[in-house]
Design an enzyme around this catalytic site. Structure first.
Site, PDB file in Angstrom:
ATOM      1  CE1 TYR A 259      -4.195  -1.726   0.339  1.00 26.04           C
ATOM      2  CE2 TYR A 259      -3.002  -3.098   1.898  1.00 26.04           C
ATOM      3  CZ  TYR A 259      -4.103  -2.877   1.089  1.00 26.04           C
ATOM      4  OH  TYR A 259      -5.123  -3.797   1.042  1.00 26.04           O
ATOM      5  N   GLY A 296     -11.032   0.339  -3.062  1.00 25.55           N
ATOM      6  CA  GLY A 296      -9.871   0.908  -2.368  1.00 25.55           C
ATOM      7  C   GLY A 296      -8.758  -0.112  -2.143  1.00 25.55           C
ATOM      8  CG  ASP A 297      -7.609  -4.421  -1.377  1.00 23.93           C
ATOM      9  OD1 ASP A 297      -6.766  -3.873  -0.635  1.00 23.93           O
ATOM     10  OD2 ASP A 297      -7.729  -5.648  -1.467  1.00 23.93           O
ATOM     11  CG  MET A 298      -7.744  -1.624  -7.615  1.00 23.98           C
ATOM     12  SD  MET A 298      -7.818  -3.436  -7.751  1.00 23.98           S
ATOM     13  CE  MET A 298      -6.970  -3.664  -9.311  1.00 23.98           C
ATOM     14  CG  ASN A 302      -5.080  -6.721  -5.720  1.00 25.47           C
ATOM     15  OD1 ASN A 302      -4.829  -7.929  -5.747  1.00 25.47           O
ATOM     16  ND2 ASN A 302      -5.752  -6.152  -4.732  1.00 25.47           N
TER      17      ASN A 302
END
Ligand SMILES: Nc1ncnc2c1ncn2[C@@H]1O[C@H](COP(=O)(O)OP(=O)(O)OP(=O)(O)O)[C@@H](O)[C@H]1O
Ligand SMILES: [Mg+2]
Length: 411
Positions: A259, A296-298, A302
């Site tokens: 992240y 919100g998780d790219m 990913n």
């Protein structure tokens, strides 16, 4: 002749292969230093299949070998391993040979079935312990990154079977979450929307947890609900491996940095220089898609590159792990920063222009890609048949987010 069985912890050196091509060795020394070195034979190849873009030097050749690292695998290899509860389950399953928290042990135990075309095999050709007693159960032996509970499975005559020992799974089975309602259905619908927008999306289906018999209890899939099956793009229909690497690997970042290890313009720039302008624009479309669907998780893991054919030419891998996180985390924003911002609401055309300049993409091409993606979502989403499987309260929040994003992107 019975195979020699030895504890994975006694293996000191792994041969690293790309399919059948020997690429390098990964050695652990006393004091727990881990060193990866490319073989002279691989270095001397004219146009070798690419192992990782992270090994490419500025002049297009191969970098010098990195320094040994204490107590951790080099990032490329750490990124091949499962994370959090999936890792804990795999460690428990291989407890006879793998010490908790030891990346080298786990890589040695799972080295015949890693993501992409990488294989990690004991250098002295000693078979890795199966941990199996005569007549005992066969072992689940696959490695996939990510935190969600998942298995690599085969589909036979309508049923789903676990891939064990050296078998290759053709599908990834992602199990439902105990805490997030309708997660499988959410991902199923958002993948269908991506496909309706013309994106490259693997085949998938929802199946019931009851289809999975005989899964060892450490994989704890006892939750009820639907399982998402997604066709693996790193395995061909006849079981051959296709090499792949994610952007944590490309940038030499650890999974724990997924992240924070880079920003979206770094991925765009890497795509322009390593793949193509078109791949970078497709990335922008997918980024806009993430913003509009409230995903919100790219993070860095990913997004992946795929190396089909002779393995010398990377392409942007198909879409995977896309879902709307907004229904569960109402304050969520982008996983990485886009021109210095993470909030979905900050993604105005001005912000996308800033992102275009940081990425060295033409502003006009970025603005058009974003606007076309927004228009296509507005067209396709309300009529998409897969909407129907998403629980009503989840759907309501996705719809509300999409309405808000339409105003942000076109103020
Ligand atoms: N269709 C696919 N074909 C091949 N590999 C895939 C596919 N889908 C996912 N993967 C690989 O498996 C990994 C885990 O899958 P995925 O990202 O869907 O799981 P996750 O647990 O939801 O991840 P996260 O930790 O990002 O929430 C990915 O990082 C990618 O390397
Ligand atoms: Mg993921």
């Amino acid at each position: 002749m019975s195979p020699t069985v030895r504890a994975t912890e006694r293996i000191q050196s792994l041969d690293i292969l790309l399919n059948d091509l020997a690429v390098g060795t990964l050695v652990r020394t006393p004091g727990d230093y881990n060193a990866f070195n490319l073989l002279p034979g691989y270095r001397s190849l004219d146009k070798p299949p690419i192992f990782s873009l992270s090994l490419r030097a500025a002049d297009g050749g191969l970098r010098r070998d990195p320094k040994p690292i204490r107590g951790a695998l080099p990032p490329f290899f750490a990124n091949l391993l499962p994370e959090e509860k999936l890792r804990a389950a795999m460690e428990k399953h291989h407890a006879a040979t793998v010490r908790p928290g030891n990346d080298f042990d786990l890589l040695a135990a799972l080295g015949t079935n890693l993501p992409g075309a990488v294989r990690a095999l004991p250098s002295d050709a000693t078979p890795v312990s199966t941990g199996r007693k005569p007549g005992g159960n066969r072992k689940v032996r696959f490695s996939l990154a990510g935190v969600q509970m998942k298995l690599s499975v085969m589909k036979k005559e309508g049923g789903v079977t676990l891939a064990v020992d050296d078998e290759h799974g053709q599908y990834i089975a992602k199990f439902p979450s105990l805490t997030h309602v309708g997660l499988s259905e959410n991902e199923f619908a958002i993948l269908a929307l991506a496909e309706a927008l013309g994106m490259d999306v693997p085949a998938r289906e929802l199946v019931d947890t009851t289809e999975f018999a005989g899964v060892p209890e450490e994989f704890n899939i006892m939750s009820s609900g639907k399982v998402l099956l997604v066709r693996r793009f790193d395995r061909t229909p006849n079981g051959a491996r296709v090499h792949t690497e994610d952007f944590a690997q490309v940038f030499g970042r650890y999974p724990s940095e997924k992240y924070v290890g880079a920003a979206y313009h770094n991925i765009a720039a890497a795509l322009i220089s390593g793949v193509s302008f078109d791949a970078a624009i497709e990335f922008v479309r997918r980024l806009a898609f993430a913003a509009i669907t409230g995903n919100g998780d790219m993070h860095l893991k990913n997004w992946s590159l795929l190396y089909p054919g002779d393995g010398r030419t990377p392409v942007l891998a198909p879409v995977y792990d896309v879902l709307s996180t907004i229904p569960y985390l109402p304050k969520d924003g982008l996983a990485l920063s886009l021109a210095g911002e993470k909030s979905f609401k900050a993604l105005t055309p001005e912000r996308w222009r800033d992102f275009a300049n940081r990425s060295r993409l033409p502003e006009g091409a970025v603005i058009t890609a974003v606007a076309e993606t927004a228009a296509a979502v507005r067209d396709k989403w309300p009529l998409l048949p897969e909407r129907d499987v998403v629980p009503a309260q989840v759907l309501e929040r996705i719809d509300a987010h999409m309405d808000e994003m339409a105003k942000v992107l076109d103020p």
